[in-house]
Design a protein around this motif. Sequence first.
Motif, PDB file in Angstrom:
ATOM      1  N   ASP A 219      42.328  36.463 -53.562  1.00 49.30           N
ATOM      2  CA  ASP A 219      43.077  37.684 -53.272  1.00 49.30           C
ATOM      3  C   ASP A 219      43.795  38.199 -54.518  1.00 49.30           C
ATOM      4  OD1 ASP A 219      42.308  37.608 -50.601  1.00 49.30           O
ATOM      5  OD2 ASP A 219      43.996  36.328 -50.051  1.00 49.30           O
TER       6      ASP A 219
ATOM      7  N   THR B  10      41.132  39.601 -57.129  1.00 51.92           N
ATOM      8  CA  THR B  10      40.508  40.857 -56.721  1.00 51.92           C
ATOM      9  C   THR B  10      41.503  42.009 -56.719  1.00 51.92           C
ATOM     10  OG1 THR B  10      40.868  40.223 -54.404  1.00 51.92           O
ATOM     11  CG2 THR B  10      38.692  39.784 -55.353  1.00 51.92           C
ATOM     12  N   ASN B  11      42.751  41.754 -56.335  1.00 53.13           N
ATOM     13  CA  ASN B  11      43.760  42.813 -56.362  1.00 53.13           C
ATOM     14  C   ASN B  11      44.038  43.282 -57.789  1.00 53.13           C
ATOM     15  OD1 ASN B  11      44.150  42.958 -53.601  1.00 53.13           O
ATOM     16  ND2 ASN B  11      45.794  41.442 -53.597  1.00 53.13           N
TER      17      ASN B  11
ATOM     18  N   ALA C   5      40.755  45.156 -59.113  1.00 58.88           N
ATOM     19  CA  ALA C   5      40.511  46.443 -58.450  1.00 58.88           C
ATOM     20  C   ALA C   5      41.242  47.592 -59.111  1.00 58.88           C
ATOM     21  CB  ALA C   5      40.911  46.339 -56.980  1.00 58.88           C
TER      22      ALA C   5
ATOM     23  N   PHE D 105      36.641  44.982 -49.955  1.00 64.10           N
ATOM     24  CA  PHE D 105      35.466  45.159 -50.790  1.00 64.10           C
ATOM     25  C   PHE D 105      34.332  45.814 -50.013  1.00 64.10           C
ATOM     26  CE2 PHE D 105      31.546  43.408 -52.675  1.00 64.10           C
ATOM     27  CZ  PHE D 105      31.704  43.829 -53.982  1.00 64.10           C
TER      28      PHE D 105
END
Length: 374
Positions: A60, A63-64, A67, A345
């Motif tokens: 998490d 990916t945060n 992004a 995603f």
Amino acid sequence: MKSNPETPLTASVFARVSLLGYALLIIYASWYPFSGWRSNGLPPLAFLGAPLPYYWTMFDLITNIIAYVPFGILAVFALYPGIRGIAAFLIALLSGILLSGVMEAGQTFLPSRVASNLDLLTNTAGVLIGAVAGVFLMPTFLEQSRLVLLRRRWFTHEASRGLIVIGLWPLAQIYPQGYLLGHGQIAPILSDWLSDWLSMPIDLSAAIRHGEHLTVEQYWLSEAIITACGLTGALLTLLCMLRPRGPKVALALLALATAVTVKSMASALLFSPDNAFAWWTPGAEGGLLLGIVMVSGLIFAPQAAQRRVAALTLMMSLFVINAVPANPYFVATLQTWVQGKFLNFNGAAQFLSLMWPLIALWFLLHPVHRQKAP
């Protein structure tokens, strides 16, 4: 290579359109699936003062952060040349924090999402990294660098938006599709919406094909048509932007190889490594061969002809993909797909898969983009 002081600095249409598109992608991914909105009695900004979440994973966090890195880079690039340096960095950082804050506040009203101050912090870290990278990468990508010179030498003046369209094509392969290169399958989604709204079963795909059932051979033929038209439309969209001196064959092969690689990696990640090449069916194989033959015959055709054929094949692919029923083999494979931590995603990936052919048709049919290359 440094910029030539005699050459006027110009804004990057590519960066500004990309920033808008990426912001919309973040909104879609953050608020997906856009259903069940309701108030839980908490104010939208309550998450700011809440304790940090107890349950979180490294996935998490990473990916945060990742992004929002592209958002920071694109925000700095979009401000060029009017605002540069530390001012561009600060504006990009503040805009990213504001966007992330609004996304988290909106998740307060979604039962399937959880507003989190940790997400806001990691998103901010991503924007920070991206903004710093954008400031340092600006001379390489926006001034008189080799990349800029190649862009001007190979592509037409109006190709900026088209390059974004082509850049999104491999990414559109990430979302699981019943038919290879079968983008824009909106009939099932519209059917579900209408069924819920009218409280009765609605099947738009069946209405288009007059309720006829397909045989195995017809499934294969449908996938071959969808794949061939999708491939031809995408590669001709790329080719119609190239000047005569551009490496047409090399770039077309690179685009195809990238799309196939992303498709295989996504299948292995979302399902299992054994399903990496599950998309390689007899229909897909025939469609790829047919599409390659069609593109080969038009690779050196006039740009106007390439553009028209690209639009025609994308329209044909849209019609067939929304007329055929769900692929029964793909439905069986889909049973092993657990979205879980990939919810954000997959929401963004589905958005790209649905919208890509419509975006490509907008580019191909817009009068500004049909101007003849100087």
